[in-house]
Design a protein around this motif. Sequence first.
Motif, PDB file in Angstrom:
ATOM      1  N   ALA A  77       0.829  -1.210   0.000  1.00  0.00           N
ATOM      2  CA  ALA A  77       0.000   0.000   0.000  1.00  0.00           C
ATOM      3  C   ALA A  77       0.861   1.256   0.000  1.00  0.00           C
ATOM      4  CB  ALA A  77      -0.934  -0.005   1.208  1.00  0.00           C
ATOM      5  N   VAL A  78       1.898   1.278   0.830  1.00  0.00           N
ATOM      6  CA  VAL A  78       2.804   2.430   0.864  1.00  0.00           C
ATOM      7  C   VAL A  78       3.512   2.576  -0.479  1.00  0.00           C
ATOM      8  CG1 VAL A  78       4.906   3.357   1.905  1.00  0.00           C
ATOM      9  CG2 VAL A  78       3.126   2.369   3.368  1.00  0.00           C
ATOM     10  N   ALA A  79       3.923   1.469  -1.062  1.00  0.00           N
ATOM     11  CA  ALA A  79       4.640   1.511  -2.337  1.00  0.00           C
ATOM     12  C   ALA A  79       3.762   1.995  -3.485  1.00  0.00           C
ATOM     13  CB  ALA A  79       5.202   0.126  -2.667  1.00  0.00           C
ATOM     14  N   SER A  80       2.439   1.875  -3.328  1.00  0.00           N
ATOM     15  CA  SER A  80       1.531   2.287  -4.402  1.00  0.00           C
ATOM     16  C   SER A  80       1.434   3.799  -4.548  1.00  0.00           C
ATOM     17  CB  SER A  80       0.130   1.711  -4.158  1.00  0.00           C
ATOM     18  OG  SER A  80      -0.512   2.370  -3.074  1.00  0.00           O
ATOM     19  N   ALA A  81       1.880   4.535  -3.538  1.00  0.00           N
ATOM     20  CA  ALA A  81       1.861   5.999  -3.618  1.00  0.00           C
ATOM     21  C   ALA A  81       2.988   6.476  -4.532  1.00  0.00           C
ATOM     22  CB  ALA A  81       2.019   6.605  -2.236  1.00  0.00           C
ATOM     23  N   ASP A  82       2.692   7.424  -5.396  1.00  0.00           N
ATOM     24  CA  ASP A  82       3.708   7.963  -6.300  1.00  0.00           C
ATOM     25  C   ASP A  82       4.848   8.615  -5.533  1.00  0.00           C
ATOM     26  OD1 ASP A  82       2.266   7.138  -8.496  1.00  0.00           O
ATOM     27  OD2 ASP A  82       1.188   9.028  -8.678  1.00  0.00           O
ATOM     28  N   ARG A  83       4.499   9.230  -4.412  1.00  0.00           N
ATOM     29  CA  ARG A  83       5.477   9.822  -3.519  1.00  0.00           C
ATOM     30  C   ARG A  83       4.861   9.792  -2.127  1.00  0.00           C
ATOM     31  NH1 ARG A  83       6.700  15.886  -4.364  1.00  0.00           N
ATOM     32  NH2 ARG A  83       7.120  15.837  -2.122  1.00  0.00           N
ATOM     33  N   LEU A  84       5.655  10.040  -1.119  1.00  0.00           N
ATOM     34  CA  LEU A  84       5.122  10.057   0.242  1.00  0.00           C
ATOM     35  C   LEU A  84       5.794  11.162   1.026  1.00  0.00           C
ATOM     36  CD1 LEU A  84       3.139   8.654   2.125  1.00  0.00           C
ATOM     37  CD2 LEU A  84       4.992   7.171   2.884  1.00  0.00           C
ATOM     38  N   ASP A  85       4.970  12.032   1.594  1.00  0.00           N
ATOM     39  CA  ASP A  85       5.475  13.154   2.374  1.00  0.00           C
ATOM     40  C   ASP A  85       5.101  13.064   3.850  1.00  0.00           C
ATOM     41  OD1 ASP A  85       6.344  15.133   0.046  1.00  0.00           O
ATOM     42  OD2 ASP A  85       4.384  14.319  -0.498  1.00  0.00           O
ATOM     43  N   GLU A 124       8.288   1.413   6.599  1.00  0.00           N
ATOM     44  CA  GLU A 124       7.980   1.444   5.164  1.00  0.00           C
ATOM     45  C   GLU A 124       7.943   2.875   4.650  1.00  0.00           C
ATOM     46  OE1 GLU A 124       8.138  -1.201   3.489  1.00  0.00           O
ATOM     47  OE2 GLU A 124       8.158  -2.544   5.215  1.00  0.00           O
ATOM     48  N   ALA A 125       7.334   3.774   5.407  1.00  0.00           N
ATOM     49  CA  ALA A 125       7.258   5.169   4.975  1.00  0.00           C
ATOM     50  C   ALA A 125       8.642   5.807   4.926  1.00  0.00           C
ATOM     51  CB  ALA A 125       6.343   5.953   5.916  1.00  0.00           C
ATOM     52  N   ALA A 126       9.441   5.573   5.946  1.00  0.00           N
ATOM     53  CA  ALA A 126      10.781   6.167   5.984  1.00  0.00           C
ATOM     54  C   ALA A 126      11.643   5.649   4.838  1.00  0.00           C
ATOM     55  CB  ALA A 126      11.448   5.867   7.325  1.00  0.00           C
ATOM     56  N   ARG A 127      11.560   4.363   4.553  1.00  0.00           N
ATOM     57  CA  ARG A 127      12.337   3.813   3.437  1.00  0.00           C
ATOM     58  C   ARG A 127      11.933   4.456   2.114  1.00  0.00           C
ATOM     59  NH1 ARG A 127      11.619  -2.096   6.088  1.00  0.00           N
ATOM     60  NH2 ARG A 127      13.545  -2.109   7.331  1.00  0.00           N
ATOM     61  N   ALA A 128      10.630   4.677   1.927  1.00  0.00           N
ATOM     62  CA  ALA A 128      10.161   5.323   0.699  1.00  0.00           C
ATOM     63  C   ALA A 128      10.674   6.755   0.605  1.00  0.00           C
ATOM     64  CB  ALA A 128       8.636   5.294   0.647  1.00  0.00           C
ATOM     65  N   MET A 129      10.643   7.481   1.713  1.00  0.00           N
ATOM     66  CA  MET A 129      11.112   8.863   1.719  1.00  0.00           C
ATOM     67  C   MET A 129      12.611   8.942   1.463  1.00  0.00           C
ATOM     68  SD  MET A 129       8.949  10.311   4.993  1.00  0.00           S
ATOM     69  CE  MET A 129       7.162  10.437   4.953  1.00  0.00           C
ATOM     70  N   ILE A 130      13.376   8.048   2.090  1.00  0.00           N
ATOM     71  CA  ILE A 130      14.827   8.048   1.911  1.00  0.00           C
ATOM     72  C   ILE A 130      15.187   7.715   0.468  1.00  0.00           C
ATOM     73  CG2 ILE A 130      16.953   6.835   2.529  1.00  0.00           C
ATOM     74  CD1 ILE A 130      15.754   6.542   5.376  1.00  0.00           C
ATOM     75  N   LYS A 133      14.548  10.591  -1.632  1.00  0.00           N
ATOM     76  CA  LYS A 133      15.211  11.797  -1.124  1.00  0.00           C
ATOM     77  C   LYS A 133      14.191  12.903  -0.881  1.00  0.00           C
ATOM     78  CE  LYS A 133      19.634  10.671  -3.297  1.00  0.00           C
ATOM     79  NZ  LYS A 133      20.742  11.105  -4.181  1.00  0.00           N
ATOM     80  N   THR A 134      13.066  12.491  -0.276  1.00  0.00           N
ATOM     81  CA  THR A 134      11.965  13.410   0.005  1.00  0.00           C
ATOM     82  C   THR A 134      11.920  13.742   1.487  1.00  0.00           C
ATOM     83  OG1 THR A 134      10.650  12.407  -1.759  1.00  0.00           O
ATOM     84  CG2 THR A 134       9.468  13.755  -0.157  1.00  0.00           C
ATOM     85  N   PRO A 135      12.040  15.011   1.869  1.00  0.00           N
ATOM     86  CA  PRO A 135      11.830  15.365   3.279  1.00  0.00           C
ATOM     87  C   PRO A 135      10.417  14.961   3.685  1.00  0.00           C
ATOM     88  CG  PRO A 135      12.749  17.204   2.050  1.00  0.00           C
ATOM     89  CD  PRO A 135      12.326  16.189   1.030  1.00  0.00           C
ATOM     90  N   GLY A 136      10.240  14.545   4.913  1.00  0.00           N
ATOM     91  CA  GLY A 136       8.910  14.088   5.293  1.00  0.00           C
ATOM     92  C   GLY A 136       8.643  14.221   6.773  1.00  0.00           C
ATOM     93  N   SER A 137       7.424  13.839   7.146  1.00  0.00           N
ATOM     94  CA  SER A 137       6.995  13.887   8.535  1.00  0.00           C
ATOM     95  C   SER A 137       6.272  12.598   8.878  1.00  0.00           C
ATOM     96  CB  SER A 137       6.066  15.089   8.767  1.00  0.00           C
ATOM     97  OG  SER A 137       5.556  15.081  10.090  1.00  0.00           O
ATOM     98  N   LEU A 138       6.742  11.922   9.920  1.00  0.00           N
ATOM     99  CA  LEU A 138       6.071  10.745  10.450  1.00  0.00           C
ATOM    100  C   LEU A 138       5.406  11.136  11.766  1.00  0.00           C
ATOM    101  CD1 LEU A 138       8.888   8.038  10.017  1.00  0.00           C
ATOM    102  CD2 LEU A 138       7.280   8.899   8.298  1.00  0.00           C
ATOM    103  N   ILE A 139       4.123  10.841  11.889  1.00  0.00           N
ATOM    104  CA  ILE A 139       3.383  11.158  13.112  1.00  0.00           C
ATOM    105  C   ILE A 139       2.820   9.875  13.686  1.00  0.00           C
ATOM    106  CG2 ILE A 139       1.501  12.466  14.157  1.00  0.00           C
ATOM    107  CD1 ILE A 139       2.387  13.745  10.884  1.00  0.00           C
ATOM    108  N   THR A 140       3.182   9.569  14.908  1.00  0.00           N
ATOM    109  CA  THR A 140       2.676   8.387  15.582  1.00  0.00           C
ATOM    110  C   THR A 140       1.591   8.783  16.575  1.00  0.00           C
ATOM    111  OG1 THR A 140       4.310   8.483  17.361  1.00  0.00           O
ATOM    112  CG2 THR A 140       4.926   7.268  15.359  1.00  0.00           C
ATOM    113  N   MET A 141       0.801   7.798  17.003  1.00  0.00           N
ATOM    114  CA  MET A 141      -0.273   8.069  17.957  1.00  0.00           C
ATOM    115  C   MET A 141       0.050   7.388  19.280  1.00  0.00           C
ATOM    116  SD  MET A 141      -2.975   9.889  18.296  1.00  0.00           S
ATOM    117  CE  MET A 141      -2.909  10.391  16.566  1.00  0.00           C
ATOM    118  N   ALA A 142       0.426   8.194  20.265  1.00  0.00           N
ATOM    119  CA  ALA A 142       0.660   7.697  21.614  1.00  0.00           C
ATOM    120  C   ALA A 142      -0.644   7.866  22.405  1.00  0.00           C
ATOM    121  CB  ALA A 142       1.828   8.433  22.255  1.00  0.00           C
ATOM    122  N   SER A 143      -0.553   8.212  23.667  1.00  0.00           N
ATOM    123  CA  SER A 143      -1.755   8.367  24.488  1.00  0.00           C
ATOM    124  C   SER A 143      -1.394   9.054  25.787  1.00  0.00           C
ATOM    125  CB  SER A 143      -2.371   6.997  24.792  1.00  0.00           C
ATOM    126  OG  SER A 143      -3.359   7.099  25.805  1.00  0.00           O
TER     127      SER A 143
END
Length: 254
Positions: A77-85, A124-130, A133-143
Amino acid sequence: MPLKAYDLTGRTAFVTGAASGIGRATARLLAEAGATVHCADRDEKGLRETRALITEAGGSARTHTLDVTDRARLRAAVASADRLDVLAAIAGVMHTSTVLETRDEDLDRVFAVNFKGVLHACQEAARAMIAAKTPGSLITMASGAVDAAHPGLLCYSAAKAAVVQLTRTLAAELGPYAIRVNAVAPGWVRTPMTDRHDAALQHQAEQAMIRRAPLGRVGEPEDIAHAVLHLACDASAFTTGQILRPNGGTAMPW
């Protein structure tokens, strides 16, 4: 139009848990800010509803029916995106039991979704961004459950505490690639997940939250979605490794 720092036009976001609650509110808000949003969840009907809400408002969305514990489906699913930010890893489950009542299968299921599902999505997202060579933001859900001891929530709070440490470690490791990693740790929020509890117990919990919260109310999914949007966009360009706590002002939301 959103302010320039909150404009995600031309960017792509991937949101897990997008079929309802915080995930749906986040997917809708990221789309409103201009992003093409990939919505993932195991609830196919809920995903269709989320996509309809986005497209009816003029946004762009794709859906992926998957369980975040299925790493192969998640990778595809992540790989299906043309790019990921942007990644918003929101999918989660709730489990209640005392420590003495907790079974191995309870702990395994909650950690599989709430920790390993987040870990795999971030990997998976970080590997796609690296690779791109796309700067990006990963947001996790804690509590908010990570900030104090809450009887009955061992599995949930332990998995969320692991997410906090994952977030901090990823921020340290991915900073050189211009990838920011932050967590959102909400207080009590009205969602389908919390609605599954006994109505009387939920009302009691909400009233306790309201009494402790300076803002005098419980959260709504949109409150948390706005926190995610802030971390997703350029307004937080100098923010990484942080835990944002939208909880109405209380340190003990549960």
